[in-house]
Design an enzyme around this catalytic site. Structure first.
Site, mmCIF file in Angstrom:
data_model
loop_
_atom_site.group_PDB
_atom_site.id
_atom_site.type_symbol
_atom_site.label_atom_id
_atom_site.label_comp_id
_atom_site.label_asym_id
_atom_site.label_seq_id
_atom_site.Cartn_x
_atom_site.Cartn_y
_atom_site.Cartn_z
ATOM 1 N N ARG A 261 -5.460 -2.963 -2.593
ATOM 2 C CA ARG A 261 -3.908 -3.248 -1.944
ATOM 3 C C ARG A 261 -3.840 -3.714 -0.560
ATOM 4 O O ARG A 261 -3.270 -4.509 -0.186
ATOM 5 C CB ARG A 261 -3.166 -1.997 -2.374
ATOM 6 C CG ARG A 261 -2.802 -1.649 -3.536
ATOM 7 C CD ARG A 261 -2.032 -0.431 -3.862
ATOM 8 N NE ARG A 261 -0.662 -0.804 -3.625
ATOM 9 C CZ ARG A 261 0.370 0.160 -3.398
ATOM 10 N NH1 ARG A 261 0.177 1.441 -3.466
ATOM 11 N NH2 ARG A 261 1.616 -0.292 -2.952
ATOM 12 N N CYS B 28 2.038 4.114 3.861
ATOM 13 C CA CYS B 28 1.418 4.140 2.816
ATOM 14 C C CYS B 28 2.216 2.826 2.185
ATOM 15 O O CYS B 28 2.752 1.865 2.860
ATOM 16 C CB CYS B 28 1.404 5.135 1.873
ATOM 17 S SG CYS B 28 3.175 6.144 1.797
#
Length: 281
Positions: A177, A236
């Site tokens: 990611r 995050c």
């Protein structure tokens, strides 16, 4: 007090302890009813530990709830400033347990610990789970909270910190990611230019428990170098899993890093620069 507590510690099952089971996702309550620690209160990551954003571009997918709402939730759970709280989740503290720990610490409630290894470690130890809904007795008064959550940063500070040699911005999402290969939850893949990647699960043993404090300190020191803890920002996807790393840092004796709550879910929706492995930013 250590931020972690072991399942073998009898204090977990002391009637005076407020035990809270945090679950996230659409079937969170159903999973709680399928098995939880006896006398554990159900807490919803999405409803109790986050507000429902009108626009994730301003606050991210899991913005912090208004302090008045959080205070009312604590009252409903029977929490007072003197309460010893133990929290856990079913994802090794990565999906709600550490988030609640961080929120409580942020409002000044220090008497809180997270069960190391979460629900799985209790099952591995043979703890008999309950399928009953535990109903706590509400506290007599609303929990007193300060004017703001402590140790957070906003998007403007992140912009500056990511460009500064004296500061570190850590992205704890999975490497694919961060590199921009895939993005299952947000609109755009990639990362904040200047942020470094440290996948949160690197802090866990194969059994799903935190590494030793010594091993964690080595892991985090290798990441932040000589940067002062107060100049470290952790994020995050939406400000939840980052708390897992913040808890690990505190367990390792690194106290002071701050949380970017909006995280990638906010940054990626604001038409800001985005780095990927392909563009080399």
């Amino acid at each position: 007090m250590s931020p972690l507590i072991e399942i073998t510690d009898p204090k977990i099952f002391d009637p005076s302890v407020v035990l809270i089971d945090v679950r996230g996702g659409a079937n969170a309550h159903d999973r709680y009813l399928q098995g939880h620690l006896p006398n554990a209160i159900f807490a919803s990551l999405d409803d109790d530990l986050a507000a429902h954003p009108a626009d994730a571009a301003f606050g991210g997918r899991h913005p912090l709830p208004a302090l008045a709402d959080f205070a009312a939730t604590l009252q409903r759970w029977g929490v007072t400033p003197d309460s010893h709280i133990v929290v856990y989740d079913d994802k090794n503290a990565a999906m709600g347990g550490a988030r609640l720990w961080w929120m409580l610490r942020s409002i000044g409630h220090d008497n809180v610990q997270v069960l190391n290894g979460g629900l799985k470690t209790a099952q591995d130890e043979g703890v008999e789970l309950s399928t009953d809904e535990y109903q706590p007795k509400p506290a007599a008064s609303v929990y007193p909270v300060a004017a703001a959550y402590k140790n957070t940063v906003d998007i403007e500070e992140v912009k500056q910190a990511a460009r500064a040699d004296s500061r570190v911005v850590i992205d704890v999402r999975e490497g694919v990611r961060y590199l921009g290969h895939t993005e299952p939850l947000d609109l755009v893949a990639g990362h904040i230019p200047g942020a470094i990647n440290l996948f949160y699960s690197n802090s866990l043993s194969p059994e799903g428990r935190y590494l030793t404090a010594e091993a964690l300190k080595t892991l985090y020191d290798d990441t932040i170098g000589d940067v002062k803890p107060g100049d470290v920002i952790v994020h995050c996807g939406s400000g939840v899993t980052a708390c897992h790393t913040l808890l690990g840092m505190e367990y390792a004796g690194i106290v002071g890093p701050r949380l970017y709550v909006g995280s990638w879910s906010e940054w990626s929706r604001r038409d800001l620069p985005i780095a990927t492995e392909a563009n080399g930013l």
